[in-house]
Enzyme design. Structure first.
Site, short mmCIF file in Angstrom:
data_model
loop_
_atom_site.label_atom_id
_atom_site.label_comp_id
_atom_site.label_asym_id
_atom_site.label_seq_id
_atom_site.Cartn_x
_atom_site.Cartn_y
_atom_site.Cartn_z
CG HIS A 293 -1.94 1.05 1.26
ND1 HIS A 293 -1.81 2.21 2.00
CD2 HIS A 293 -3.13 1.15 0.61
CE1 HIS A 293 -2.89 2.97 1.83
NE2 HIS A 293 -3.69 2.35 0.98
CB SER B 34 -8.06 -12.70 -4.11
OG SER B 34 -8.22 -11.34 -4.47
#
Length: 509
Positions: free
Chosen positions: A220, A423
């Site tokens: 991130h 996911s």
């Protein structure tokens, strides 16, 4: 004749099923030897006398066959965009200029108009991990109070209008989820995943002075920012094609800096591809490189997947029974909350290194921010309590199911796409139309974009999205030539790329 017509009609249906995303439908006709193809939203019909005529239209020029439907769809989208733009324009004049204050009627009208605009946007909210499927109407009475959780939630404070009892209940729930005993953990409700990263990495820095921060290229964007803020040396480690941290590259970096402690940031779901770093393999790599337990700190950024993985069989375990040291999640991502929030859990033994007594609030200062929302812990408590473990598990598997549906939908339409195991983040070739990307709220980098399939995302939304995507590709075609997909093999792997070269190679092998 009727047998031929029945066979021909079946053939037409099969063709149209392959082109279902083009918004074309079969219209029954009583006239023999004639098949009508028309837009679902349009009454202008195209007539085909023979199968050969239709095949020539299909194979020769797809744009000719669906032109009317696309034009009509584009007109509808333009009209919709104009309507939304008008709503936005009506809200741009929000200057606070009234000396005597605005009337309640005018204020209510502005808020109502804004709510309508947001509701329309939410119909195409696909690219950002914010579950919009929630209802907190029961909270209306609490909006009449300022609730502030300044201080240590386990010690309380001298400000009695707080929700620390709810906060500790939420923290206990996550501690149990991630397998750490009540007397061994410390944590608090944050403003979101970034604050959780700020706190987790700060705990690592304070307990391992001079340590080097290691993080993958797919981490991130808050991680390199945190390194700059804390003036920490940061080593960016390579990623596999899946987005997972490359432990071979990590090993090389660790061996090059064996004299300094290692502070590792691991991604439990990367931002763009939803990849999960292998916690066990990273731990093995640390030990292999000669790092003993007292010389490394592992922070797990589980913003989205930190709450999902425990409900998936065979998924990697997030557990403090392993030598990890802090975990953070974002509450607004999977659970869904009106405002950003999150949870940070770390080991209690580390907190003294960065905490101090704060007499003004009669508590301990161990959090990043001073004042903290007292409403957020109640949102989280309400969301967890209302769903229960079974409800959460059902939601997780429903999201995974819809993610697989979207992957197949994209691939059937000839769009390169990938979906990592465990996911709900589907990555695919980036649309070439920026307006389309903004219309569907897609997050992207240079070559790929993604959809995060959460509870508010419906099958109808996914169908509409892929349908418009296909139409946009046809519009981008030049001189009637078939659209050539962008090669994204370097981003998602050759088996997930739909470009002409990799399609040929797949057919050969």
């Amino acid at each position: 004749m009727w047998l031929w017509l029945l066979s021909f009609s079946t053939f037409v249906v099969q063709i149209l099923q392959k082109l279902k995303h083009y918004s074309i439908c079969v219209v029954r006709n009583t006239t023999p030897n004639r098949v009508l193809l028309g837009s679902k939203h349009h009454r202008t019909l195209k007539h085909y006398s023979t199968k050969q005529d239709m095949m020539e239209t299909l194979e020769g020029n797809n744009m000719t066959m669906i032109h009317d439907a696309i034009v009509l769809k584009e007109e509808a989208i333009v009209h919709e965009n104009i309507h939304e733009q008008n709503n936005i324009t009506s809200l741009t004049n929000l200057a606070i200029t009234q000396c005597i204050g605005e009337t309640d009627t005018n204020l209510d009208a502005i808020i109502t108009r804004y709510a309508d605009t947001i509701s329309n946007y939410n119909l195409r909210n696909l690219g950002y991990p914010t579950n919009q499927n929630f209802n907190y109407n029961a909270f209306a009475p609490l909006l009449n109070f300022h609730l502030n959780n300044a201080g240590d939630p386990f010690l309380g404070s001298s400000f009695s209008l707080n929700s620390m009892t709810f906060e500790v209940s939420v923290l206990d729930w996550f501690a149990k989820l991630w397998e750490i005993e009540k007397n061994d953990y410390w944590g608090y409700v944050t403003t979101g995943g970034t604050e959780g990263n700020l706190h987790g990495i700060l705990v690592g820095r304070e307990n391992f002075p001079g340590g080097i921060l290691y993080t993958s290229e797919d981490s991130h964007y808050s991680i390199p920012k945190i390194a700059r803020m804390y003036r920490m040396q940061c080593v960016k480690v390579g990623s596999l094609i899946s987005g997972e941290i490359d432990c071979v590259d990590l090993e090389a970096s660790l061996l090059a800096n064996k004299d300094k402690p290692a502070i590792i940031n691991l991604n439990i779901g990367t931002t763009l591809k939803g990849a999960i770093d292998d916690i066990d393999l990273v731990i093995q790599t640390l030990y292999k490189c000669g790092f003993t337990r007292d010389r490394f700190y592992i922070h797990c950024d589980g913003a989205l997947f930190g709450i999902m993985l425990p409900f998936i069989e065979q998924a990697p375990r997030i557990s403090f029974k392993k030598p990890i040291d802090s975990v953070t999640i974002s509450g607004h991502k999977f659970l869904g909350c009106p405002s950003p929030c999150g949870v940070l859990i770390t080991r209690l033994k580390y907190i003294d290194a960065l905490s101090s007594e704060c007499g003004i609030i009669a508590s301990r200062d161990a959090t990043i921010t001073g004042s903290r929302s007292g409403h957020s812990p109640i949102f989280l408590w309400y969301a967890l309590t209302k769903r229960g473990l079974i409800g959460l598990e059902n939601e997780v598997h429903n999201c995974l199911m819809k993610s697989r549906y979207l992957l197949n939908l994209l691939r059937d339409a000839g769009i390169g796409a990938m979906l990592n195991e465990f996911s709900n983040v589907v990555a695919f070739e980036k649309p070439q139309d920026d307006q389309f990307t903004r219309r569907w709220n897609l997050a992207s980098n240079e070559n790929i974009a993604h959809v995060v399939v959460l509870q508010h995302v419906t099958i109808e939304m996914l169908d509409n999205f892929v349908g418009e995507f296909v139409q946009k590709r046809l519009i981008c075609s030049k001189d009637g030539q078939k659209f050539q997909p962008l090669c994204i093999a370097n981003d998602v792997g050759s088996r997930n790329c739909a470009c002409s070269m990799h399609n040929v190679l797949r057919n050969i092998y």
